[in-house]
Design an enzyme around this catalytic site. Structure first.
Site, PDB file in Angstrom:
ATOM      1  N   LYS A  45      57.408  39.813  -5.836  1.00  0.00           N
ATOM      2  CA  LYS A  45      56.340  40.776  -6.132  1.00  0.00           C
ATOM      3  C   LYS A  45      55.721  40.645  -7.527  1.00  0.00           C
ATOM      4  CE  LYS A  45      55.471  42.345  -3.011  1.00  0.00           C
ATOM      5  NZ  LYS A  45      54.892  41.525  -1.899  1.00  0.00           N
ATOM      6  N   HIS A 106      61.533  31.968  -5.074  1.00  0.00           N
ATOM      7  CA  HIS A 106      61.962  33.137  -5.853  1.00  0.00           C
ATOM      8  C   HIS A 106      63.352  32.896  -6.440  1.00  0.00           C
ATOM      9  CE1 HIS A 106      58.598  35.464  -4.572  1.00  0.00           C
ATOM     10  NE2 HIS A 106      59.021  35.779  -3.386  1.00  0.00           N
ATOM     11  N   SER A 136      56.116  47.677  -6.284  1.00  0.00           N
ATOM     12  CA  SER A 136      55.538  46.751  -5.307  1.00  0.00           C
ATOM     13  C   SER A 136      56.602  46.285  -4.301  1.00  0.00           C
ATOM     14  CB  SER A 136      54.940  45.556  -6.062  1.00  0.00           C
ATOM     15  OG  SER A 136      54.347  44.658  -5.171  1.00  0.00           O
TER      16      SER A 136
HETATM   17  P1  A3P Z   1      51.040  45.488  -5.483  1.00  0.00           P
HETATM   18  O1  A3P Z   1      52.066  45.775  -4.438  1.00  0.00           O
HETATM   19  O2  A3P Z   1      51.341  46.161  -6.797  1.00  0.00           O
HETATM   20  O3  A3P Z   1      49.650  45.724  -5.041  1.00  0.00           O
HETATM   21  P2  A3P Z   1      53.791  38.564  -4.472  1.00  0.00           P
HETATM   22  O4  A3P Z   1      52.676  37.671  -4.080  1.00  0.00           O
HETATM   23  O5  A3P Z   1      54.684  37.987  -5.546  1.00  0.00           O
HETATM   24  O6  A3P Z   1      54.537  39.076  -3.296  1.00  0.00           O
HETATM   25  O7  A3P Z   1      53.155  39.815  -5.215  1.00  0.00           O
HETATM   26  C1  A3P Z   1      52.398  40.759  -4.506  1.00  0.00           C
HETATM   27  C2  A3P Z   1      51.731  41.671  -5.501  1.00  0.00           C
HETATM   28  O8  A3P Z   1      50.667  40.961  -6.139  1.00  0.00           O
HETATM   29  C3  A3P Z   1      51.102  42.884  -4.831  1.00  0.00           C
HETATM   30  O9  A3P Z   1      51.138  43.918  -5.816  1.00  0.00           O
HETATM   31  C4  A3P Z   1      49.683  42.380  -4.577  1.00  0.00           C
HETATM   32  O10 A3P Z   1      48.736  43.377  -4.347  1.00  0.00           O
HETATM   33  C5  A3P Z   1      49.441  41.648  -5.906  1.00  0.00           C
HETATM   34  N1  A3P Z   1      48.340  40.695  -5.852  1.00  0.00           N
HETATM   35  C6  A3P Z   1      48.124  39.719  -4.932  1.00  0.00           C
HETATM   36  N2  A3P Z   1      46.978  39.078  -5.208  1.00  0.00           N
HETATM   37  C7  A3P Z   1      46.454  39.644  -6.310  1.00  0.00           C
HETATM   38  C8  A3P Z   1      45.269  39.418  -7.087  1.00  0.00           C
HETATM   39  N3  A3P Z   1      44.399  38.493  -6.770  1.00  0.00           N
HETATM   40  N4  A3P Z   1      45.071  40.217  -8.164  1.00  0.00           N
HETATM   41  C9  A3P Z   1      45.957  41.185  -8.494  1.00  0.00           C
HETATM   42  N5  A3P Z   1      47.090  41.438  -7.806  1.00  0.00           N
HETATM   43  C10 A3P Z   1      47.330  40.675  -6.734  1.00  0.00           C
END
Ligand code: A3P
Length: 292
Positions: A45, A106, A136
């Site tokens: 996340k 991860h 998240s």
């Molecule tokens: P939130 O749950 O806070 O919205 P991962 O890809 O490591 O699983 O992380 C997911 C998190 O990154 C989520 O956070 C998601 O919304 C956010 N995320 C994905 N793409 C993004 C972008 N282009 N800009 C900002 N946040 C992004």
């Protein structure tokens, strides 16, 4: 796949990981990286998918069609991703893919297959402040029906702080890569910096990858990888994952994408306890993490 089965965790070298990974671990450990492969490493996340999308756009020089050739998990497989049938496991995809590969993990640094270091692969590590990360992760574990049952928010926060969630302690994870960043080819970036100035950060990533891109190309990449664009892009928003696995009534994968959403979820008491604990655990490794 039977996506409705929430997996238990088991430990590899003291790190809690999805139990199905037992079946694949030897193959993951023995994975042969090539020197042209790129590893994108994060604690869950932290903005993994965002980093992947930026990297794919840089490597494909902003070619939108190329970057939409397949969903994220096919373009840039997840090294330790498991699957009951084995076919969609990350390692199965990687073993039949030719380098140069962009690989997501991860795993904490001590569990990264040795061949990545022996081959001298480049690694991009993205860190995100732990309060937004845990919020998240909580919403993700509610919606991802293969993840362990998250329990209540209070129970979840406790598990995060004590390193009991999948992939273990956030604190050890961010410190592990931080301490090795100058000994290995690790570009260490922050979610909060990407939000603050995506142009600056995309330029840093491009330089690390040895790509000279024009100002207009950088602007184009920033636009295509913005939260609003990725949320609408079926090849970047995980909408290809069926509802039997991602319960979208619980949360969206592209949920908010903000810095500071933790303020909507931590009460004052939780925040004070978290701060005290954070300062104690991070005292030996002052990483410039920003919470706002
Ligand atoms: P939130 O749950 O806070 O919205 P991962 O890809 O490591 O699983 O992380 C997911 C998190 O990154 C989520 O956070 C998601 O919304 C956010 N995320 C994905 N793409 C993004 C972008 N282009 N800009 C900002 N946040 C992004």
């Amino acid at each position: 796949m039977d996506g409705t089965t929430r997996e238990a965790l088991f430990q590899i070298q003291g790190i809690p990981l999805p139990e199905r990974l037992v079946k694949y671990w030897a193959r993951v450990e023995q994975f042969q990286a090539s020197k042209e492969d790129l590893l994108i490493a994060t604690y869950p996340k932290a903005g993994t998918t965002w980093t992947q999308e930026v990297v794919d756009h840089i490597l494909n020089e902003g070619d939108v069609g190329r970057c939409r050739r397949a969903p994220t998990q096919v373009r840039m497989p997840f090294l330790e991703m498991t699957s009951p049938d084995g076919l969609s496991a990350g390692i199965t995809k990687l073993e039949v893919m030719d380098p140069p590969r962009v690989i997501k993990t991860h795993l904490p640094i001590q569990l990264v297959p040795r061949s990545f270091w022996e081959a001298g692969c480049k690694v991009i590590y993205m860190a995100r402040n732990p309060k937004d990360t845990v919020v998240s992760y909580y919403f993700f574990d509610r919606m991802n029906l293969t993840q362990p049952e998250p329990g209540t928010w209070q129970q979840y926060l406790e598990k995060f702080m004590t390193g009991q969630l999948g992939w273990g302690s956030w604190y050890d994870h961010v410190k592990g890569y931080w301490r090795e960043r100058q000994n290995k080819k690790i570009l260490y970036i922050f979610f909060e910096d990407m939000k603050e100035d995506p142009v600056r950060e995309v330029i840093r990533i491009a330089q690390f990858l040895g790509k000279q891109l024009s100002k207009s190309m950088i602007d184009h990449i920033v636009q295509m990888t913005a939260f609003s664009a990725m949320r609408e892009n079926p090849m970047a928003n995980y909408s290809t994952i069926p509802d039997t696995i991602f319960d979208r009534t619980a949360s969206e994968f592209m949920r908010k994408g903000e810095v500071g959403d933790w303020k909507n979820h931590f009460n004052a008491e939780e925040d004070a306890a978290f701060e005290e604990h954070y300062c104690r655990l991070m005292a030996d490794c002052p990483i410039p993490i920003r919470f706002t």
